[in-house]
Motif scaffolding. Structure first.
Motif, PDB file in Angstrom:
ATOM      1  N   ARG A   1       0.830  -1.211   0.000  1.00 53.96           N
ATOM      2  CA  ARG A   1       0.000   0.000   0.000  1.00 53.96           C
ATOM      3  C   ARG A   1       0.861   1.255   0.000  1.00 53.96           C
ATOM      4  N   GLN A   2       1.908   1.248   0.828  1.00 54.86           N
ATOM      5  CA  GLN A   2       2.778   2.415   0.894  1.00 54.86           C
ATOM      6  C   GLN A   2       3.577   2.587  -0.395  1.00 54.86           C
ATOM      7  N   ARG A   3       3.958   1.474  -1.014  1.00 54.76           N
ATOM      8  CA  ARG A   3       4.673   1.567  -2.294  1.00 54.76           C
ATOM      9  C   ARG A   3       3.790   2.251  -3.341  1.00 54.76           C
ATOM     10  N   GLU A   4       2.525   1.874  -3.382  1.00 54.95           N
ATOM     11  CA  GLU A   4       1.602   2.502  -4.336  1.00 54.95           C
ATOM     12  C   GLU A   4       1.470   3.999  -4.063  1.00 54.95           C
ATOM     13  N   THR A   5       1.387   4.366  -2.784  1.00 54.89           N
ATOM     14  CA  THR A   5       1.278   5.780  -2.423  1.00 54.89           C
ATOM     15  C   THR A   5       2.515   6.548  -2.892  1.00 54.89           C
ATOM     16  N   ILE A   6       3.684   5.981  -2.622  1.00 52.53           N
ATOM     17  CA  ILE A   6       4.933   6.638  -3.025  1.00 52.53           C
ATOM     18  C   ILE A   6       4.962   6.851  -4.531  1.00 52.53           C
ATOM     19  N   GLU A   7       4.668   5.797  -5.271  1.00 47.56           N
ATOM     20  CA  GLU A   7       4.738   5.881  -6.724  1.00 47.56           C
ATOM     21  C   GLU A   7       3.723   6.877  -7.273  1.00 47.56           C
ATOM     22  N   GLU A   8       2.524   6.908  -6.685  1.00 49.04           N
ATOM     23  CA  GLU A   8       1.506   7.857  -7.143  1.00 49.04           C
ATOM     24  C   GLU A   8       1.933   9.300  -6.876  1.00 49.04           C
ATOM     25  N   ARG A   9       2.439   9.573  -5.670  1.00 54.42           N
ATOM     26  CA  ARG A   9       2.840  10.943  -5.336  1.00 54.42           C
ATOM     27  C   ARG A   9       4.001  11.411  -6.198  1.00 54.42           C
ATOM     28  N   LEU A  10       4.982  10.545  -6.377  1.00 58.10           N
ATOM     29  CA  LEU A  10       6.143  10.929  -7.182  1.00 58.10           C
ATOM     30  C   LEU A  10       5.764  11.112  -8.649  1.00 58.10           C
TER      31      LEU A  10
END
Length: 360
Positions: A190-199
């Motif tokens: 979940r956190q990986r998806e958040t990171i990739e979306e924000r970046l």
């Protein structure tokens, strides 16, 4: 009952073809034509384009996205660390359960020999029958039978009972750790998806600006690339002189050697680093083990005030300690700032200071 009554048929009202509700059909048609023309005109009117965001607005949004990505990175690191620990525990529990099961099977094999002899001599004692039962739960529920068997058999049966209970406890603990492992992996995803979306969103915003504007937006007022490497030799002697310990000087030297290397979320080197990965690796080179995340590092070591900072100390920023840097002396820090920028130097007060620790 009213619903079942037969409805009365009514003759449909006949209207003349040139009439519509008492108005001439041609007038209605004209009205519809005018209304349609008005609607079409409204649709063809070009919508006002949204104004392009100013450089300051883009900067504000990019900073916010990188902050969210940084927070998610530390949450990702925490989840990954939890998963790794759970995986190690699970492997250890599995090994222990295997050894305990082997011991249990050996004890039951030995008891089986006694049971065979007892059966040939006149029947199988209740205690032995219980110990050889295939259902562990039934064994544990009826363990009081041990009081009714002989001393030697009682000790044997009790030993098997203890081993059986130990195996069951290990298996239960392994199940719990497996659940922890699954949850940690899901959280990391979940956190990986958040990171990739924000970046990705930040990159889209930056792509709308000129190269010069992008460089300005990512600069953060710090030296980067070649300028940071050029400053390294000047800063290192001062840092070594001010360091409160040999380990602190060693950690600073390691961190300074990484200047110019790219930021990589979830990375502890050697080719790229995130903020806590850099500080953890730097202090590891000095023989000090630090936790993986900035949140955990904030509680490791001795707290020091802003005025007490010495080279090697860890400096934490923002109210949630979601960013960590290393103080190198002279009012400067070295840190892995964020995606798109290399490991660099910055002023110690370039971000909201929230505390500092000195690893020991």
């Amino acid at each position: 009952m009213a619903e079942h009554r037969k409805r009365r048929w009514r003759r449909p009202t006949y209207r003349k073809p040139w009439s519509s509700g008492g108005r001439p059909a041609i007038r209605v048609a004209a009205s519809l034509t005018l209304a349609g023309a008005a609607t079409a005109g409204a649709l063809e009117t070009p919508a006002l384009a949204e104004p392009e965001p100013t450089l300051a607005e883009v900067e504000e949004r990019v900073d916010a996205l990188h902050r969210e990505a940084a927070e998610a990175t530390e949450a990702f690191n925490a989840a990954t660390e939890t998963a790794e620990e759970a995986e190690e525990d699970l492997a250890e529990l599995s090994d222990r359960a295997t050894r305990r099961t082997e011991e249990l099977n050996a004890a039951r094999d030995s008891l089986g020999t006694q049971a065979s002899a007892s059966y040939r001599a006149g029947g199988l004692p209740a205690g032995l029958a219980l110990a050889l039962a295939s259902d562990p739960d039934e064994y544990l529920r009826r363990a009081a039978v041990l009081d009714r068997v002989g001393d030697r058999q009682a000790r044997t049966v009790a030993d098997i009972g203890a081993k059986l209970l130990a195996v069951e406890q290990l298996r239960d603990e392994a199940d719990r750790r497996a659940e922890t492992l699954d949850e940690a992996r899901l959280e990391a995803d979940r956190q990986r998806e958040t990171i990739e979306e924000r970046l990705a969103e930040a990159e889209e915003l930056l792509a709308t600006r000129t190269a010069e504007e992008r460089e300005r937006l990512l600069a953060e007022g710090a030296e980067d690339g070649e300028r940071a490497r050029a400053a390294r030799d000047e800063v290192r002697p001062a840092a070594s002189a001010e360091a409160t310990s040999v380990r602190g000087a060693t950690a600073v030297a390691f961190a300074m050697a990484q200047l110019g290397k790219p930021y990589g979320w979830g990375s502890t080197g050697p080719d790229s680093f995130d903020c806590s990965g850099l500080t953890q690796s730097a202090w590891s080179s000095a023989g000090v083990s630090l936790p993986r995340t900035s949140y955990s590092q904030a509680t490791a070591g001795v707290r020091v005030s802003r005025a007490q900072l010495a080279p090697g100390d860890l400096v934490f920023y923002y109210a949630d300690n979601s960013h960590v840097a290393m103080y190198i002396g002279g009012g400067q820090i070295v840190h892995a700032a964020r995606s798109g920028t290399p490991v660099r130097l910055a002023d110690v007060d370039s971000m909201p200071f929230n505390g500092a620790t000195r690893p020991v």
